[in-house]
Write an enzyme that holds these catalytic residues in place. Sequence first.
Site, PDB file in Angstrom:
ATOM      1  N   SER A 275      -3.130  -7.321   0.030  1.00 25.20           N
ATOM      2  CA  SER A 275      -4.483  -7.203   0.594  1.00 25.20           C
ATOM      3  C   SER A 275      -5.472  -8.225   0.100  1.00 25.20           C
ATOM      4  O   SER A 275      -6.588  -8.286   0.611  1.00 25.20           O
ATOM      5  CB  SER A 275      -5.046  -5.817   0.315  1.00 25.20           C
ATOM      6  OG  SER A 275      -4.413  -4.905   1.153  1.00 25.20           O
TER       7      SER A 275
ATOM      8  N   SER B 278      -8.660   0.981   5.259  1.00 27.96           N
ATOM      9  CA  SER B 278      -7.713   1.017   6.375  1.00 27.96           C
ATOM     10  C   SER B 278      -7.232  -0.391   6.719  1.00 27.96           C
ATOM     11  O   SER B 278      -8.044  -1.265   7.092  1.00 27.96           O
ATOM     12  CB  SER B 278      -8.350   1.635   7.629  1.00 27.96           C
ATOM     13  OG  SER B 278      -7.438   1.553   8.712  1.00 27.96           O
TER      14      SER B 278
ATOM     15  N   ASN C   6       4.768   0.721  -5.806  1.00 29.00           N
ATOM     16  CA  ASN C   6       4.992   2.172  -5.751  1.00 29.00           C
ATOM     17  C   ASN C   6       5.190   2.721  -7.163  1.00 29.00           C
ATOM     18  O   ASN C   6       6.057   3.571  -7.401  1.00 29.00           O
ATOM     19  CB  ASN C   6       6.209   2.532  -4.875  1.00 29.00           C
ATOM     20  CG  ASN C   6       6.211   4.032  -4.530  1.00 29.00           C
ATOM     21  OD1 ASN C   6       5.152   4.600  -4.229  1.00 29.00           O
ATOM     22  ND2 ASN C   6       7.362   4.659  -4.608  1.00 29.00           N
TER      23      ASN C   6
HETATM   24  C1  LIG Z   1      -3.902  -1.321  -2.157  1.00 32.00           C
HETATM   25  C2  LIG Z   1      -4.160  -2.671  -1.566  1.00 32.00           C
HETATM   26  N1  LIG Z   1      -3.696  -2.646  -0.212  1.00 32.00           N
HETATM   27  C3  LIG Z   1      -2.810  -3.588   0.209  1.00 32.00           C
HETATM   28  O1  LIG Z   1      -2.475  -4.519  -0.484  1.00 32.00           O
HETATM   29  C4  LIG Z   1      -2.131  -3.274   1.531  1.00 32.00           C
HETATM   30  C5  LIG Z   1      -1.629  -4.514   2.210  1.00 32.00           C
HETATM   31  N2  LIG Z   1      -1.022  -2.409   1.175  1.00 32.00           N
HETATM   32  C6  LIG Z   1      -1.042  -1.100   1.477  1.00 32.00           C
HETATM   33  O2  LIG Z   1      -1.897  -0.605   2.171  1.00 32.00           O
HETATM   34  C7  LIG Z   1       0.092  -0.249   0.881  1.00 32.00           C
HETATM   35  C8  LIG Z   1       1.380  -0.368   1.705  1.00 32.00           C
HETATM   36  C9  LIG Z   1       2.468   0.505   1.069  1.00 32.00           C
HETATM   37  C10 LIG Z   1       2.932  -0.091  -0.230  1.00 32.00           C
HETATM   38  C11 LIG Z   1       4.035   0.747  -0.895  1.00 32.00           C
HETATM   39  N3  LIG Z   1       3.638   2.145  -1.092  1.00 32.00           N
HETATM   40  C12 LIG Z   1       4.257   3.155  -0.446  1.00 32.00           C
HETATM   41  O3  LIG Z   1       5.146   2.975   0.352  1.00 32.00           O
HETATM   42  C13 LIG Z   1       3.757   4.533  -0.774  1.00 32.00           C
HETATM   43  N4  LIG Z   1       4.498   5.565  -0.071  1.00 32.00           N
HETATM   44  C14 LIG Z   1       4.297   0.134  -2.249  1.00 32.00           C
HETATM   45  O4  LIG Z   1       3.671   0.589  -3.225  1.00 32.00           O
HETATM   46  O5  LIG Z   1       5.050  -0.837  -2.311  1.00 32.00           O
HETATM   47  C15 LIG Z   1      -5.638  -2.961  -1.685  1.00 32.00           C
HETATM   48  O6  LIG Z   1      -6.297  -3.204  -0.688  1.00 32.00           O
HETATM   49  O7  LIG Z   1      -6.113  -2.933  -2.806  1.00 32.00           O
END
Ligand SMILES: C[C@@H](NC(=O)[C@@H](C)NC(=O)CCCC[C@H](NC(=O)C[NH3+])C(=O)[O-])C(=O)O
Length: 349
Positions: free
Chosen positions: A62, A160, A327
């Site tokens: 992100s 989101s 994760n």
């Molecule tokens: C948090 C971060 N967001 C991001 O970087 C975006 C791109 N990632 C997500 O929304 C998490 C996707 C799942 C990851 C997976 N988790 C799962 O599958 C949980 N069931 C993992 O941890 O690899 C931000 O904006 O700070």
Amino acid sequence: LPAAAPDPVALRAALRSALANGAPGALARVDDNGRAHRLAEGLADRGTKRAITAEDRFRIGSVTKTFTTVVLLQLVDEGVLKLDDPVVKHLPGALPDKRITVRHLLGNRSGLYDYTNTLFARTVSGFEAVRNKVFTHRQLLDLSLAKAATGSPGGAYAYSNTNFVVAGMLIEKLTGTSTGTAYRERIITPLKLADTFYVHPDTALPGKHSRGYLTSDGSGTSLVDATRQTASWAQSAGAIISSARDLNTFFSALLRGELTSAARLTQMRRWTAVNSTQGYGLGLRRRDLSCGVSVYGHTGAVQGYYTYSFTSGDGKRSVTSFANASNNAAVLNTLPRTLEAAFCGTQAT
Ligand SMILES: C[C@@H](NC(=O)[C@@H](C)NC(=O)CCCC[C@H](NC(=O)C[NH3+])C(=O)[O-])C(=O)O
């Protein structure tokens, strides 16, 4: 408050804590008024046993959202669109709720449901189901619109990925080029970010890079090598590949006002409360540290790759830290300690 000097001992302790909690490798780089501190602990590759270095490239997740935001804010500076334009003015029919504006998207205040909650409800099987898939922006948006909104536009902060997929659709519509081209022309080339790439939907990371290890759900500590994926589920919300050096350069340039007008940077730094010590502006996170220093940047979480990248308000001190795990909340919780070490110079508790 004059920030204390970075504390390399505390920084290394934080990286070692990431390893103790299950990350095969971790790195950090502090750029402090031109002086670089580079640290690395553990492995980039569990198979070959290659040690990770501070120069290894990785998926930034992100942190991509800030790149996407900068491109859109440059388009606002160029008069191509306005932050308070309804999205549907530029993407007719794209959203059922015509009240959602560009500012709502970039501030995570649109209420659009985050489709990754559907995709990754089960971490490993969810990942395996999409790792080689190529999605269009429209398909990702349709996954979101299949679920009810989580709130009304302009309401509370609600993270989101959907918001930044729609932002990517706006970039492509308004520039007539791909988001990858926009990143290259407007950010990567001007800042000479030699380690930064948008290769979607290619699954390979160019050059020397860390592998990424996804921790399975439940108590099992088995790790899935998640390095090769299209990251098509993320695209303009999370598919950029970069390095600690390049991210420090990027956030420093951003906060020094080198990437947008001063007016736009001010709008980027208008905060919606996330909690008592964190705010979200436009594609930008603010974190208030224990020593009274506030830092600005973004975090990232893609399968196998955790990233924190933040800079001081004047852009003169930046730190990027990375662990090749995901994760795994215990590993994720070690990364804020690198901010304390870099900006507060304390042996973080
Ligand atoms: C948090 C971060 N967001 C991001 O970087 C975006 C791109 N990632 C997500 O929304 C998490 C996707 C799942 C990851 C997976 N988790 C799962 O599958 C949980 N069931 C993992 O941890 O690899 C931000 O904006 O700070």
